[in-house]
Structures are given as C-alpha cells and as structure tokens.
Design a protein around this motif. Structure first.
Motif, PDB file in Angstrom:
ATOM      1  N   UNK A  57       0.824  -1.213   0.000  1.00 52.30           N
ATOM      2  CA  UNK A  57       0.000   0.000   0.000  1.00 52.30           C
ATOM      3  C   UNK A  57       0.858   1.262   0.000  1.00 52.30           C
ATOM      4  N   UNK A  58       1.931   1.270   0.767  1.00 56.59           N
ATOM      5  CA  UNK A  58       2.784   2.462   0.836  1.00 56.59           C
ATOM      6  C   UNK A  58       3.443   2.777  -0.506  1.00 56.59           C
ATOM      7  N   UNK A  59       4.070   1.826  -1.171  1.00 59.12           N
ATOM      8  CA  UNK A  59       4.611   2.147  -2.495  1.00 59.12           C
ATOM      9  C   UNK A  59       3.540   2.634  -3.473  1.00 59.12           C
ATOM     10  N   UNK A  60       2.350   2.058  -3.411  1.00 57.16           N
ATOM     11  CA  UNK A  60       1.257   2.542  -4.267  1.00 57.16           C
ATOM     12  C   UNK A  60       0.974   4.009  -3.955  1.00 57.16           C
ATOM     13  N   UNK A  61       0.827   4.337  -2.673  1.00 55.22           N
ATOM     14  CA  UNK A  61       0.552   5.706  -2.247  1.00 55.22           C
ATOM     15  C   UNK A  61       1.683   6.651  -2.658  1.00 55.22           C
ATOM     16  N   UNK A  62       2.905   6.226  -2.404  1.00 55.00           N
ATOM     17  CA  UNK A  62       4.071   7.051  -2.723  1.00 55.00           C
ATOM     18  C   UNK A  62       4.131   7.337  -4.223  1.00 55.00           C
ATOM     19  N   UNK A  63       4.020   6.300  -5.029  1.00 51.24           N
ATOM     20  CA  UNK A  63       4.143   6.476  -6.476  1.00 51.24           C
ATOM     21  C   UNK A  63       2.993   7.293  -7.068  1.00 51.24           C
ATOM     22  N   UNK A  64       1.804   7.155  -6.520  1.00 50.38           N
ATOM     23  CA  UNK A  64       0.654   7.878  -7.069  1.00 50.38           C
ATOM     24  C   UNK A  64       0.495   9.301  -6.538  1.00 50.38           C
ATOM     25  N   UNK A  65       0.952   9.587  -5.308  1.00 53.75           N
ATOM     26  CA  UNK A  65       0.639  10.871  -4.686  1.00 53.75           C
ATOM     27  C   UNK A  65       1.827  11.628  -4.092  1.00 53.75           C
ATOM     28  N   UNK A  66       2.999  11.003  -3.997  1.00 52.88           N
ATOM     29  CA  UNK A  66       4.142  11.662  -3.365  1.00 52.88           C
ATOM     30  C   UNK A  66       5.316  11.792  -4.327  1.00 52.88           C
ATOM     31  N   UNK A  67       5.722  10.705  -4.945  1.00 54.10           N
ATOM     32  CA  UNK A  67       6.938  10.668  -5.757  1.00 54.10           C
ATOM     33  C   UNK A  67       6.730   9.732  -6.960  1.00 54.10           C
ATOM     34  N   UNK A  68       6.225  10.267  -8.071  1.00 50.98           N
ATOM     35  CA  UNK A  68       5.945   9.415  -9.238  1.00 50.98           C
ATOM     36  C   UNK A  68       7.177   8.691  -9.787  1.00 50.98           C
ATOM     37  N   UNK A  69       8.372   9.184  -9.489  1.00 55.16           N
ATOM     38  CA  UNK A  69       9.607   8.564  -9.963  1.00 55.16           C
ATOM     39  C   UNK A  69      10.256   7.674  -8.905  1.00 55.16           C
ATOM     40  N   UNK A  70       9.518   7.343  -7.874  1.00 53.05           N
ATOM     41  CA  UNK A  70      10.064   6.565  -6.745  1.00 53.05           C
ATOM     42  C   UNK A  70      10.666   5.247  -7.213  1.00 53.05           C
ATOM     43  N   UNK A  71      11.786   4.914  -6.566  1.00 52.08           N
ATOM     44  CA  UNK A  71      12.440   3.615  -6.770  1.00 52.08           C
ATOM     45  C   UNK A  71      12.381   2.892  -5.427  1.00 52.08           C
ATOM     46  N   UNK A  72      11.886   1.660  -5.435  1.00 52.97           N
ATOM     47  CA  UNK A  72      11.701   0.927  -4.182  1.00 52.97           C
ATOM     48  C   UNK A  72      12.755  -0.156  -4.029  1.00 52.97           C
TER      49      UNK A  72
END
Length: 158
Positions: free
Chosen positions: A15-30
């Motif tokens: 859930x957190x990576x989904x939230x991060x990528x959609x609403x915080x950091x679209x270029x996030x690398x996990x």
C-alpha cells in the motif's frame, strides 16, 4: 528518490509504495532489504515501514497513515483507504470491515512465489480499484448528507 523497506512485502509494504508512487513521488524507486538490516545506518533514501522510523507504525496507525500525515494527503478517499489498510495490516480497536478481504489478498499474493517488485507490479491494480471504490463511497456519503466534515468522514471510515 529511493524508498527503502523490508523484503517479503504484504499489506502496508504494498500500500505504501502505491501511495508514494501515485501521490508523493511518481519517480520513486523501491528497494527491499532483509529484515535484519540496520535501518539507522541508511542515509541515502527514505526508509518506511521498518521499526523506529518516522514513516512507520505509530500507535494504531500503520505506515500508510504516517505517509498520509507527513505529506498532508487529506483526500477523504485516501483517508478511507488508510483505514482499510490499517485494518488489514494491524489489529486496530475499530477495524474497517474491508480490511479482512485485503489481508486475504495480500497473503494470497505472498504465496505466489513472486519477487517483491513483481508483487507491486501485479497488486497495484488492487489498490487502484480500492481507491476508486473509496472515492465512490465518499462521493455517495457527501451526496446523501451534503458536504462531509472531517468528523463525518471519520465516522464513515470506522
């Protein structure tokens, strides 16, 4: 930005990576590291959902809730989704009934033998669908009672 958490992901760590990528950091690398990692030594990236971190569990809140608060994400549908994630990932005093289904889905994905990145790739659509349903629920609640206050939203999500 690199976002770092424990491997063998389930509810909150999907859930957190989904939230991060959609609403915080679209270029996030996990990055997913072993559970015995010394998290205090990580200084290149943002650590989440690990013991004793800012974006972790706090009281009944799970990491998803911590991210909502830190990044001031107040969309009522995201708040509702956060309640569902909390119910699926922990044992809150007043769990949202949809949490049990989400917990089953997460366990099922973990049994497929996929890598953490593959689980994210496949399970993000579940969170897309849940978010859409949360938006629909909030829209219906607002229509039936006029503009929803934060108090009303809180009563809907619990």
């Amino acid at each position: 930005m690199k976002w770092i958490t424990r491997e063998k992901i389930k509810v909150d760590r999907v859930a957190c990576p989904w939230l991060i990528q959609h609403f915080v950091d679209p270029q996030a690398e996990f990055l997913f590291l072993p559970h015995d990692t010394d998290w205090s030594k990580i200084d290149k990236g943002i650590v989440f959902d690990v013991p004793n971190c800012e974006l972790g569990h706090n009281g009944e809140d799970v990491s998803f809730n911590s991210i909502l608060k830190k990044y001031r994400l107040s969309d009522p549908a995201l708040v509702l989704l956060g309640e569902i994630v909390r119910a699926a990932d922990s044992r809150p005093s007043n769990p949202h009934p949809a949490g049990e289904g989400l917990r089953w889905i997460a366990r099922g994905f973990s049994e497929l033998g996929l890598s953490d990145h593959k689980i994210l790739e496949r399970e993000f659509v579940v969170y897309d669908a849940l978010y859409q349903e949360c938006k629909r629920q909030m829209t219906n609640a607002t229509k039936s009672s006029g503009a929803a206050s934060l108090f009303e939203i809180a009563s809907i999500v619990r």
